[in-house]
Design a protein around this motif. Structure first.
Motif, mmCIF file in Angstrom:
data_model
loop_
_atom_site.group_PDB
_atom_site.id
_atom_site.type_symbol
_atom_site.label_atom_id
_atom_site.label_comp_id
_atom_site.label_asym_id
_atom_site.label_seq_id
_atom_site.Cartn_x
_atom_site.Cartn_y
_atom_site.Cartn_z
ATOM 1 N N LEU A 166 20.717 3.231 -42.549
ATOM 2 C CA LEU A 166 21.491 3.987 -43.536
ATOM 3 C C LEU A 166 22.002 5.294 -42.938
ATOM 4 N N LEU A 167 21.166 5.950 -42.140
ATOM 5 C CA LEU A 167 21.579 7.185 -41.470
ATOM 6 C C LEU A 167 22.763 6.916 -40.544
ATOM 7 N N ASN A 168 22.706 5.789 -39.835
ATOM 8 C CA ASN A 168 23.824 5.416 -38.954
ATOM 9 C C ASN A 168 25.104 5.187 -39.752
ATOM 10 N N GLY A 169 24.978 4.453 -40.853
ATOM 11 C CA GLY A 169 26.151 4.133 -41.661
ATOM 12 C C GLY A 169 26.797 5.372 -42.266
ATOM 13 N N VAL A 170 25.969 6.260 -42.827
ATOM 14 C CA VAL A 170 26.493 7.489 -43.427
ATOM 15 C C VAL A 170 27.096 8.384 -42.335
ATOM 16 N N GLY A 171 26.421 8.436 -41.189
ATOM 17 C CA GLY A 171 26.939 9.240 -40.084
ATOM 18 C C GLY A 171 28.314 8.781 -39.645
#
Length: 310
Positions: A212-217
């Motif tokens: 999720l952190l990757n996607g939001v980033g």
């Protein structure tokens, strides 16, 4: 015949990578005029997105440390888990994740831990990350499937995730690994080298966080570059997660180089023109490289702290 097959097995992956790279860079060349019109600047969105990419690696390190703690029935300090995982992450640029694996094995030997147990932790870590990526990104395939057309072949590597589900069954997973060890005439794994399915399931939920952190980033980076709509945050984030896992499954490619970008462009074109999709993925690759440098600095910092404590 056997020699020919061996040569083909070595050459074919690189041939596929070369083909992807050629098509990707040809697409860039064909859209150079459009790319020149894009004005890039380092703003809070790009900085924030890059930081989130780095935090995803740190979160993954904590989760891997938890796996090792469960398997070895010992407490692995968070600093050590993050430090070793960050080092392995940087070593991903060695094809096949060989460097990442050997780094963790070397640490296990120094820490007096079982080499086999830590080998299993490496397997669990990668499998749970792949499954988390698939869970968060597969719905996107149904949204843009028609738009992919002939590029649907890019999603074939995801089929690898299906047999990975075997890790949730201790008996089947142990049988498979021990069968392989029997072939090479090595001692079998002990039951304690495997993790209960219930604990794996809870960890699987945890592995959604780094993805999720990757996607939001990525969505933040895309917003900085082309100003995406709010309704595009989820599909853009999912596209990056899906592209990243396919890049990771391309084990013969250093860091999934080129594969991730090609898949991301294909998944983003239903939302934005090809030129914009290309420039977003290029900027994201640059940010990911900067993120890797941050991860390397985290390792160096934690390593210096460890040395001072000795």
């Amino acid at each position: 015949m056997k020699r020919t097959l061996k040569v083909a097995a070595k050459v074919l992956p690189w041939a596929i990578v070369a083909a992807v790279a050629i098509f990707f860079w040809r697409a860039i060349a064909a859209n150079l005029d459009s790319l020149r019109d894009v004005r890039l600047s380092v703003d809070a969105w790009i900085i924030g997105g890059t930081v989130l990419l780095s935090l995803a690696v740190i979160a993954s390190g904590l989760l891997w440390g938890r796996i090792v703690s469960i398997l070895t029935a010992t407490s692995v300090p968070a600093r050590d888990a993050v430090r070793i995982h960050c080092a392995s992450w940087v070593l991903k640029y060695i094809p096949g994740q060989v460097g990442a694996y050997l780094n963790k094995i070397a640490w296990a030997q120094r820490a007096g831990l079982s080499k086999r147990t830590v080998s299993n932790s490496f397997i669990y870590d990668n499998v749970l990350m792949v499954i988390a990526s698939v869970l968060l990104s597969v719905p996107l395939v149904f949204v843009v499937g028609d738009a992919l057309g002939s590029n649907l072949g890019l999603l074939v590597p995801l089929l690898v995730a299906v047999p990975m589900l075997i890790v949730f069954s201790n008996k089947l997973f142990a049988w498979l690994l021990n069968a392989l060890l029997k072939i090479v005439k090595k001692p079998p794994f002990a039951p304690s080298d495997f993790m209960p399915g219930t604990k794996l399931a809870s960890l699987q939920l945890g592995y959604l966080l780094p993805r999720l952190l990757n996607g939001v980033g990525f969505a933040m980076i895309a917003h900085s570059v082309i100003g995406i709509q709010v309704s595009w945050i989820i599909p853009f984030g999912s596209a990056y997660i899906l592209a990243s896992v396919i890049g990771m499954l391309a084990v013969f490619v250093p860091g999934g180089l080129g594969v991730r970008e090609a898949v991301a462009v294909a998944l983003l074109t239903p939302f934005v023109p090809v030129a914009q999709a290309i420039v977003v993925t290029l900027v994201a690759r640059l940010c990911a490289t900067v993120s890797d440098l941050i991860v390397a600095l985290v390792y160096v910092t934690l390593n210096k702290w460890r040395i001072r404590q000795l």
